[in-house]
Motif scaffolding. Structure first.
Motif, PDB file in Angstrom:
ATOM      1  N   ALA A  59       0.855  -1.104  -0.014  1.00  0.00           N
ATOM      2  CA  ALA A  59      -0.039   0.077   0.192  1.00  0.00           C
ATOM      3  C   ALA A  59       0.869   1.263   0.045  1.00  0.00           C
ATOM      4  CB  ALA A  59      -1.032   0.075   1.235  1.00  0.00           C
ATOM      5  N   PRO A  60       1.677   1.427  -1.001  1.00  0.00           N
ATOM      6  CA  PRO A  60       2.634   2.711  -1.057  1.00  0.00           C
ATOM      7  C   PRO A  60       1.843   4.004  -0.859  1.00  0.00           C
ATOM      8  CG  PRO A  60       2.418   1.665  -3.282  1.00  0.00           C
ATOM      9  CD  PRO A  60       1.619   0.670  -2.387  1.00  0.00           C
ATOM     10  N   GLY A  61       0.673   4.005  -1.393  1.00  0.00           N
ATOM     11  CA  GLY A  61       0.016   5.232  -1.438  1.00  0.00           C
ATOM     12  C   GLY A  61      -0.543   5.872  -0.304  1.00  0.00           C
ATOM     13  N   ARG A  62      -0.412   4.980   0.963  1.00  0.00           N
ATOM     14  CA  ARG A  62      -0.909   5.142   2.475  1.00  0.00           C
ATOM     15  C   ARG A  62       0.040   5.735   3.158  1.00  0.00           C
ATOM     16  NH1 ARG A  62      -4.968   0.357   3.397  1.00  0.00           N
ATOM     17  NH2 ARG A  62      -5.881   1.680   4.976  1.00  0.00           N
ATOM     18  N   SER A  63      -0.241   6.694   3.717  1.00  0.00           N
ATOM     19  CA  SER A  63       0.968   7.316   4.821  1.00  0.00           C
ATOM     20  C   SER A  63       0.995   6.292   6.112  1.00  0.00           C
ATOM     21  CB  SER A  63       0.357   8.762   5.217  1.00  0.00           C
ATOM     22  OG  SER A  63      -0.594   8.864   5.895  1.00  0.00           O
ATOM     23  N   LEU A  64       2.081   6.120   6.686  1.00  0.00           N
ATOM     24  CA  LEU A  64       2.576   5.313   7.519  1.00  0.00           C
ATOM     25  C   LEU A  64       3.456   5.786   8.873  1.00  0.00           C
ATOM     26  CD1 LEU A  64       2.863   1.536   7.375  1.00  0.00           C
ATOM     27  CD2 LEU A  64       4.600   2.764   8.641  1.00  0.00           C
ATOM     28  N   LEU A  65       3.155   5.556   9.865  1.00  0.00           N
ATOM     29  CA  LEU A  65       4.222   5.993  11.135  1.00  0.00           C
ATOM     30  C   LEU A  65       4.372   4.766  11.709  1.00  0.00           C
ATOM     31  CD1 LEU A  65       5.629   8.186  12.473  1.00  0.00           C
ATOM     32  CD2 LEU A  65       3.549   8.527  13.858  1.00  0.00           C
ATOM     33  N   LEU A  66       5.714   4.429  11.930  1.00  0.00           N
ATOM     34  CA  LEU A  66       6.285   3.359  13.134  1.00  0.00           C
ATOM     35  C   LEU A  66       6.554   4.010  14.178  1.00  0.00           C
ATOM     36  CD1 LEU A  66       6.784   0.345  13.035  1.00  0.00           C
ATOM     37  CD2 LEU A  66       9.102   0.834  12.117  1.00  0.00           C
ATOM     38  N   VAL A  67       6.058   3.638  15.290  1.00  0.00           N
ATOM     39  CA  VAL A  67       6.366   4.198  16.759  1.00  0.00           C
ATOM     40  C   VAL A  67       7.274   3.292  17.378  1.00  0.00           C
ATOM     41  CG1 VAL A  67       5.505   5.509  18.531  1.00  0.00           C
ATOM     42  CG2 VAL A  67       4.226   5.570  16.285  1.00  0.00           C
ATOM     43  N   GLU A  68       8.362   3.805  17.988  1.00  0.00           N
ATOM     44  CA  GLU A  68       8.959   2.915  18.888  1.00  0.00           C
ATOM     45  C   GLU A  68       9.513   3.743  20.312  1.00  0.00           C
ATOM     46  OE1 GLU A  68      11.226   0.157  20.775  1.00  0.00           O
ATOM     47  OE2 GLU A  68      10.197  -0.311  18.956  1.00  0.00           O
ATOM     48  N   GLN A 180      14.637  -0.080   8.266  1.00  0.00           N
ATOM     49  CA  GLN A 180      15.437   0.656   7.245  1.00  0.00           C
ATOM     50  C   GLN A 180      14.793   0.601   5.794  1.00  0.00           C
ATOM     51  OE1 GLN A 180      19.145  -0.991   7.724  1.00  0.00           O
ATOM     52  NE2 GLN A 180      19.908   0.400   9.218  1.00  0.00           N
ATOM     53  N   GLN A 181      14.095  -0.529   5.474  1.00  0.00           N
ATOM     54  CA  GLN A 181      13.893  -0.349   4.244  1.00  0.00           C
ATOM     55  C   GLN A 181      12.193   0.173   4.071  1.00  0.00           C
ATOM     56  OE1 GLN A 181      15.355  -2.207   1.479  1.00  0.00           O
ATOM     57  NE2 GLN A 181      16.910  -1.834   2.937  1.00  0.00           N
ATOM     58  N   ALA A 182      11.451   0.092   5.323  1.00  0.00           N
ATOM     59  CA  ALA A 182      10.323   0.706   5.180  1.00  0.00           C
ATOM     60  C   ALA A 182      10.529   2.238   5.218  1.00  0.00           C
ATOM     61  CB  ALA A 182       9.508   0.478   6.481  1.00  0.00           C
ATOM     62  N   ILE A 183      11.518   2.606   5.991  1.00  0.00           N
ATOM     63  CA  ILE A 183      11.737   4.216   5.910  1.00  0.00           C
ATOM     64  C   ILE A 183      12.183   4.762   4.591  1.00  0.00           C
ATOM     65  CG2 ILE A 183      13.274   6.016   6.668  1.00  0.00           C
ATOM     66  CD1 ILE A 183      13.316   4.267   9.462  1.00  0.00           C
ATOM     67  N   GLY A 184      12.834   3.662   3.899  1.00  0.00           N
ATOM     68  CA  GLY A 184      13.392   4.084   2.590  1.00  0.00           C
ATOM     69  C   GLY A 184      12.281   4.061   1.614  1.00  0.00           C
ATOM     70  N   GLN A 185      11.235   3.270   1.774  1.00  0.00           N
ATOM     71  CA  GLN A 185      10.221   3.603   0.941  1.00  0.00           C
ATOM     72  C   GLN A 185       8.894   4.326   1.370  1.00  0.00           C
ATOM     73  OE1 GLN A 185       8.904  -0.516  -0.225  1.00  0.00           O
ATOM     74  NE2 GLN A 185      10.891  -1.173  -0.390  1.00  0.00           N
ATOM     75  N   GLY A 186       9.428   5.117   2.324  1.00  0.00           N
ATOM     76  CA  GLY A 186       8.243   6.329   2.736  1.00  0.00           C
ATOM     77  C   GLY A 186       7.597   6.395   3.955  1.00  0.00           C
ATOM     78  N   ALA A 187       7.960   5.247   4.732  1.00  0.00           N
ATOM     79  CA  ALA A 187       7.421   5.333   6.169  1.00  0.00           C
ATOM     80  C   ALA A 187       8.040   6.070   7.057  1.00  0.00           C
ATOM     81  CB  ALA A 187       7.494   3.897   6.734  1.00  0.00           C
ATOM     82  N   GLY A 188       7.385   6.793   8.014  1.00  0.00           N
ATOM     83  CA  GLY A 188       7.939   7.563   9.107  1.00  0.00           C
ATOM     84  C   GLY A 188       8.377   6.867  10.275  1.00  0.00           C
ATOM     85  N   LEU A 189       9.401   7.180  11.313  1.00  0.00           N
ATOM     86  CA  LEU A 189       9.747   6.640  12.001  1.00  0.00           C
ATOM     87  C   LEU A 189       9.779   7.584  13.564  1.00  0.00           C
ATOM     88  CD1 LEU A 189      10.883   4.061  13.565  1.00  0.00           C
ATOM     89  CD2 LEU A 189      13.140   4.579  12.989  1.00  0.00           C
ATOM     90  N   LEU A 190       9.232   7.180  14.442  1.00  0.00           N
ATOM     91  CA  LEU A 190       9.141   8.035  15.585  1.00  0.00           C
ATOM     92  C   LEU A 190       9.828   7.379  16.820  1.00  0.00           C
ATOM     93  CD1 LEU A 190       8.391  10.917  16.796  1.00  0.00           C
ATOM     94  CD2 LEU A 190       6.138   9.874  17.243  1.00  0.00           C
ATOM     95  N   LEU A 191      10.961   7.624  17.257  1.00  0.00           N
ATOM     96  CA  LEU A 191      11.677   6.972  18.249  1.00  0.00           C
ATOM     97  C   LEU A 191      11.392   7.721  19.653  1.00  0.00           C
ATOM     98  CD1 LEU A 191      15.109   6.178  16.297  1.00  0.00           C
ATOM     99  CD2 LEU A 191      13.310   4.776  16.743  1.00  0.00           C
ATOM    100  N   ASN A 192      11.842   6.802  20.611  1.00  0.00           N
ATOM    101  CA  ASN A 192      11.996   7.457  22.117  1.00  0.00           C
ATOM    102  C   ASN A 192      10.308   8.138  22.424  1.00  0.00           C
ATOM    103  OD1 ASN A 192      14.754   6.862  22.643  1.00  0.00           O
ATOM    104  ND2 ASN A 192      15.034   8.588  21.037  1.00  0.00           N
ATOM    105  N   THR A 193       9.358   7.396  21.941  1.00  0.00           N
ATOM    106  CA  THR A 193       8.282   7.670  22.206  1.00  0.00           C
ATOM    107  C   THR A 193       7.173   6.508  22.681  1.00  0.00           C
ATOM    108  OG1 THR A 193       8.511   9.327  20.134  1.00  0.00           O
ATOM    109  CG2 THR A 193       6.112   8.747  21.061  1.00  0.00           C
ATOM    110  N   ARG A 194       6.538   6.770  23.830  1.00  0.00           N
ATOM    111  CA  ARG A 194       5.428   6.023  24.283  1.00  0.00           C
ATOM    112  C   ARG A 194       4.261   6.154  23.697  1.00  0.00           C
ATOM    113  NH1 ARG A 194       6.111   6.838  29.920  1.00  0.00           N
ATOM    114  NH2 ARG A 194       8.109   5.377  29.725  1.00  0.00           N
ATOM    115  N   ALA A 195       3.385   5.254  23.330  1.00  0.00           N
ATOM    116  CA  ALA A 195       2.178   5.459  22.603  1.00  0.00           C
ATOM    117  C   ALA A 195       1.226   4.889  23.501  1.00  0.00           C
ATOM    118  CB  ALA A 195       2.118   4.471  21.363  1.00  0.00           C
ATOM    119  N   GLU A 196      -0.023   5.793  23.660  1.00  0.00           N
ATOM    120  CA  GLU A 196      -1.014   5.579  24.191  1.00  0.00           C
ATOM    121  C   GLU A 196      -2.258   5.506  23.139  1.00  0.00           C
ATOM    122  OE1 GLU A 196      -3.775   7.766  27.829  1.00  0.00           O
ATOM    123  OE2 GLU A 196      -1.920   8.498  27.100  1.00  0.00           O
ATOM    124  N   LEU A 197      -3.110   4.463  23.516  1.00  0.00           N
ATOM    125  CA  LEU A 197      -4.110   4.501  22.340  1.00  0.00           C
ATOM    126  C   LEU A 197      -5.414   5.198  23.005  1.00  0.00           C
ATOM    127  CD1 LEU A 197      -4.475   0.512  21.610  1.00  0.00           C
ATOM    128  CD2 LEU A 197      -3.370   2.565  20.253  1.00  0.00           C
TER     129      LEU A 197
END
Length: 397
Positions: A59-68, A180-197
């Motif tokens: 799904a390359p046309g959909r924006s994606l964020l990876l949170v760690e 790394q491959q996901a970022i190279g293909q357009g994904a965003g990566l947010l590090l040092n971040t605690r997620a809450e739903l």
């Protein structure tokens, strides 16, 4: 008067524009101002990072964020401590194709053309006499590996079920490569971040470290998300339950990884006896114990005692090791590192899909647009297939 020379026509423009690399927000000094993403993946271990990588392909046309929550895409949990072992002996009935597909992805580094350190290392499941047919005598199977034969008593474990196609690899390296491959293909990566739903999105608590080495929340932002994939390992079910009040049927267990500091070589096979795996690593062996059951809610890991002497190993792990000492005498020697507290013996929480230690990895849709992705004890052999199947479902939705 003549005009300028005509410019030769070049090749037609590529109708598919090149993909732009995604952004990485590694620390709070990098301002994060995004407000919404089509897909948010929480957790950049191998399951979350691989799912993000597959989603960028499907799904390359959909924006994606990876949170760690950690500082790098990694396996902060169990698998950074004990390298992965792919083996056909772990495949549940009906999932042979998924296991073979996972093996191909490991050898082909997720189909990215990149290289992952994967080693061909046979696995020997050591058994007492009379445990089945078509087995190999232990003395024959270990004839070329005297260092491994010296660990055990072949009279008590005289036969072995051999998996010559077994592989060993580093799940942490796999997670990093996939991210790394996901970022190279357009994904965003947010590090040092605690997620809450929260309903309709994710609340992001960006973390920093004070001068006194305390981890504190620097800022909190909330983003909208069309699809949320929770791939936070053993913390995933609690994240869903605490944030949205949704009940899950999954559990977790605490797994320790003692070290047996005896000689292993570059070709020494992986050994398994009564559920305990001896994985050659760094010239010795990492011990990967069997998981018998889920730990109760509120359990805090604590060590036990051996002949009255406090150790860092859990009591049930000690009982397993004592029960194996006759068959594997090396466990009774000085090579076993017991530790004086649980902090001395590496360990981590492990997700148990469905609360069962024998359940394969699975993805569950808990609510429209909310998915829980869990690896568990069989993630080494089937994890990538589960991540890919979820990516297929999300991309088709």
């Amino acid at each position: 008067m003549t005009g300028p020379e005509p410019v030769p026509a070049g090749p037609p423009p590529d109708p598919t524009p090149p993909r732009r690399a995604g952004s990485v927000w590694a620390h709070v000094g990098q301002h994060f101002t995004e407000e919404a993403f089509d897909i948010v993946v929480i957790g950049a271990g191998r399951m979350g990072a691989a799912c993000a990588f597959y989603l960028r392909q499907l799904a390359p046309g959909r924006s994606l964020l990876l949170v760690e929550e950690g500082g790098l895409p990694n396996e902060e949990g169990a698998t950074i401590l004990a390298p992965g072992v792919w083996t056909a002996q772990d495949i549940p009935a009906g999932q042979e194709a998924q296991a073979e597909w996972t093996r191909e992805q490991l050898l082909g580094a997720l189909g990215s053309g990149k290289t992952l350190e994967v080693e061909d290392r046979p696995l020997l499941h050591l058994l007492p006499a009379g445990e089945g047919s078509g087995l190999t005598p232990t003395l024959d199977a270990l004839a070329d590996f005297p260092e491994a034969l010296a660990l055990l008593d072949p009279a008590r474990l005289p036969v072995a079920r051999v998996d010559p196609r077994a592989l060993t690899y580093r799940p942490g390296s796999l997670a990093l490569l996939a991210a790394q491959q996901a970022i190279g293909q357009g994904a965003g990566l947010l590090l040092n971040t605690r997620a809450e739903l929260v309903p309709g999105g994710v609340r992001l608590h960006r973390l920093t470290v004070t001068n006194t080495h305390q981890i504190v929340v620097h800022e909190t932002r909330q983003i909208r998300a069309g699809v949320i994939i929770v791939a936070a390992g053993a913390a995933g079910p609690a994240l869903v339950e605490q944030g949205l009040g949704l009940h899950t049927r999954h559990g977790r267990a605490y797994r320790q990884f003692p070290r047996l500091d005896l000689l292993s070589g570059a070709q020494t096979p992986v050994l398994r006896a009564s559920g305990l795996t001896l994985r050659p690593q760094n010239g010795g062996y990492t011990l990967v114990p069997a998981i018998h059951h889920r730990d109760p809610h509120g359990y805090h890991p604590a060590g036990g005692s051996l002949t009255g002497v406090p150790t860092g190993l859990r009591r049930e792990l000690l009982e397993d090791l004592v029960g194996l000492m006759d068959a594997v005498p090396a466990l009774a020697g000085e090579g076993l590192e017991l530790g004086r507290s649980s902090a001395d013996v590496p360990g981590a929480w492990l997700a148990l899909p469905g609360g069962r230690p024998d359940a394969p990895p699975q993805a569950e849709e808990l609510a429209p647009g909310l998915h829980l992705l869990l690896g568990g004890p069989l993630a080494d052999t089937l994890g990538l297939a589960a991540a890919h199947e979820l990516a297929q479902r999300v991309s088709a939705g």
